[in-house]
Design a protein around this motif. Structure first.
Motif, PDB file in Angstrom:
ATOM      1  N   LEU A 142       0.846  -1.199   0.000  1.00  0.00           N
ATOM      2  CA  LEU A 142       0.000   0.000   0.000  1.00  0.00           C
ATOM      3  C   LEU A 142       0.882   1.250   0.000  1.00  0.00           C
ATOM      4  N   HIS A 143       0.509   2.219  -0.835  1.00  0.00           N
ATOM      5  CA  HIS A 143       1.289   3.458  -0.915  1.00  0.00           C
ATOM      6  C   HIS A 143       0.440   4.544  -1.556  1.00  0.00           C
ATOM      7  N   VAL A 144       0.904   5.783  -1.424  1.00  0.00           N
ATOM      8  CA  VAL A 144       0.378   6.861  -2.260  1.00  0.00           C
ATOM      9  C   VAL A 144       1.496   7.253  -3.222  1.00  0.00           C
ATOM     10  N   ASP A 145       1.140   7.669  -4.432  1.00  0.00           N
ATOM     11  CA  ASP A 145       2.156   7.960  -5.435  1.00  0.00           C
ATOM     12  C   ASP A 145       2.881   9.270  -5.127  1.00  0.00           C
ATOM     13  N   ALA A 146       4.196   9.246  -5.296  1.00  0.00           N
ATOM     14  CA  ALA A 146       5.035  10.447  -5.195  1.00  0.00           C
ATOM     15  C   ALA A 146       6.215  10.204  -6.111  1.00  0.00           C
ATOM     16  N   PRO A 256      -4.597   5.492  -0.892  1.00  0.00           N
ATOM     17  CA  PRO A 256      -3.608   4.421  -0.765  1.00  0.00           C
ATOM     18  C   PRO A 256      -4.032   3.227  -1.624  1.00  0.00           C
ATOM     19  N   HIS A 257      -3.073   2.682  -2.381  1.00  0.00           N
ATOM     20  CA  HIS A 257      -3.394   1.578  -3.280  1.00  0.00           C
ATOM     21  C   HIS A 257      -2.208   0.635  -3.390  1.00  0.00           C
ATOM     22  N   ALA A 258      -2.492  -0.614  -3.746  1.00  0.00           N
ATOM     23  CA  ALA A 258      -1.461  -1.634  -3.948  1.00  0.00           C
ATOM     24  C   ALA A 258      -1.951  -2.541  -5.060  1.00  0.00           C
TER      25      ALA A 258
END
Ligand code: FE2
Length: 297
Positions: A142-146, A256-258
């Motif tokens: 899981l993360h947010v894009d950067a 948040p997505h994976a």
């Protein structure tokens, strides 16, 4: 799965659209800006017979993860064999045009303000790249894009995805909590911002422009999320399967997505200035500024 689980109702909005060039339909801008994934279960992207032959991992340059295309520069990168470039270019150009039509139909508020389009053709199985990479690049966490090398000063990252798997495999995602709850959870653990090291990173070419306080925090959050095994396992999350022949849209810097499984996808990215949003207070920039009580760019 966590007991703080998220429901399909709070995490997604389903829209019946079935044609990219549809008449203007009801706008989804409000729900999208609150961080929901807009699911378009009937919006397929048809490939010609020749294009079907491009759905093969051998089409991508082995040094790259995906094929990408910048339509405004007509710049294509990542195709292994030059003789396949015209077909790939035509496919991605058409996908970009279709994405513009989709925006006009269900996000008309953004028609004039989205910029810097890039799209990609992804042909590798998610499982193949998530195994072969470092934890920081592992998008099955899981993360947010950067973007590490391209600071974006708070601009929003809007992404449109279409599953084009010819064999009927779904794309499997997990999605996480709302951005305000994510930010409140991770902000206390993030390293403080150093204007000097941002200046240095820019001076030596690690970044393409100076990394702002906002960009620093987003990258730190991206890394802190991926590095936290407990959060990955126990944190609030919901599994969603996107069937082949369906599309979905989200702000990938907010939700948040994976990516857990699947293969063969088209993806269109746009950037959007915070002030062009209907409700800029939902942006990661304004949420983080609110929590810290100061401007971050
Ligand atoms: Fe991502």
């Amino acid at each position: 799965m966590s007991d703080m689980s998220i429901s399909l109702n709070t995490a997604t909005l389903t829209h019946p659209l079935s044609q990219w060039g549809a008449e203007r339909a009801e706008s989804v801008v409000g729900e999208l800006e609150r961080g929901k994934v807009i699911c378009l279960p009937h919006l397929a992207f048809a490939l010609t017979e020749q294009e079907q032959t491009l759905l093969d991992p051998a089409v991508v340059d082995p040094k790259r993860k995906n094929i990408s295309y910048q339509p405004l520069k007509d710049k294509l990168t990542g195709v292994a064999a030059a003789e396949q470039e015209p077909a790939v270019r035509a496919l991605l150009k058409r996908h970009y045009q279709s994405s513009l039509q989709l925006i006009a139909a269900i996000l008309p508020e953004y028609e004039q303000v989205l910029h810097t389009p890039t799209n990609s053709l992804r042909v590798h199985p998610v499982k193949a790249w998530s195994k072969s990479t470092s934890w920081r690049k592992d998008d099955s966490r899981l993360h947010v894009d950067a973007f590490p090398s391209r600071p974006n000063y708070g601009e929003r990252i809007l992404r449109i995805f279409t599953n084009i798997h010819p064999g009927g495999e779904s794309r499997n995602w997990r999605v996480g909590e709302t951005f305000p709850s994510l930010a409140a959870r991770f902000l206390p653990r993030l390293k403080s911002y150093s204007p000097l090291s941002s200046w240095l990173q820019n001076a030596v070419g690690i970044t393409k422009s100076r990394r702002s306080h906002y960009d620093h925090l987003m990258l730190q959050m991206h890394d802190a999320m991926k590095a936290d095994a407990d959060y990955q396992k126990q944190g609030p999350q919901l599994a969603i399967d996107f069937p082949t022949g369906s599309s979905w849209i989200c702000f990938s810097d907010q939700t948040p997505h994976a990516a857990m499984g699947g293969q063969f996808m088209l993806e269109q990215t746009f950037l959007l200035p915070v002030d062009a949003m209907q409700n800029p207070q939902h942006s990661p920039l304004r949420v983080l500024e609110g929590l810290l009580g100061k401007p971050l760019i």
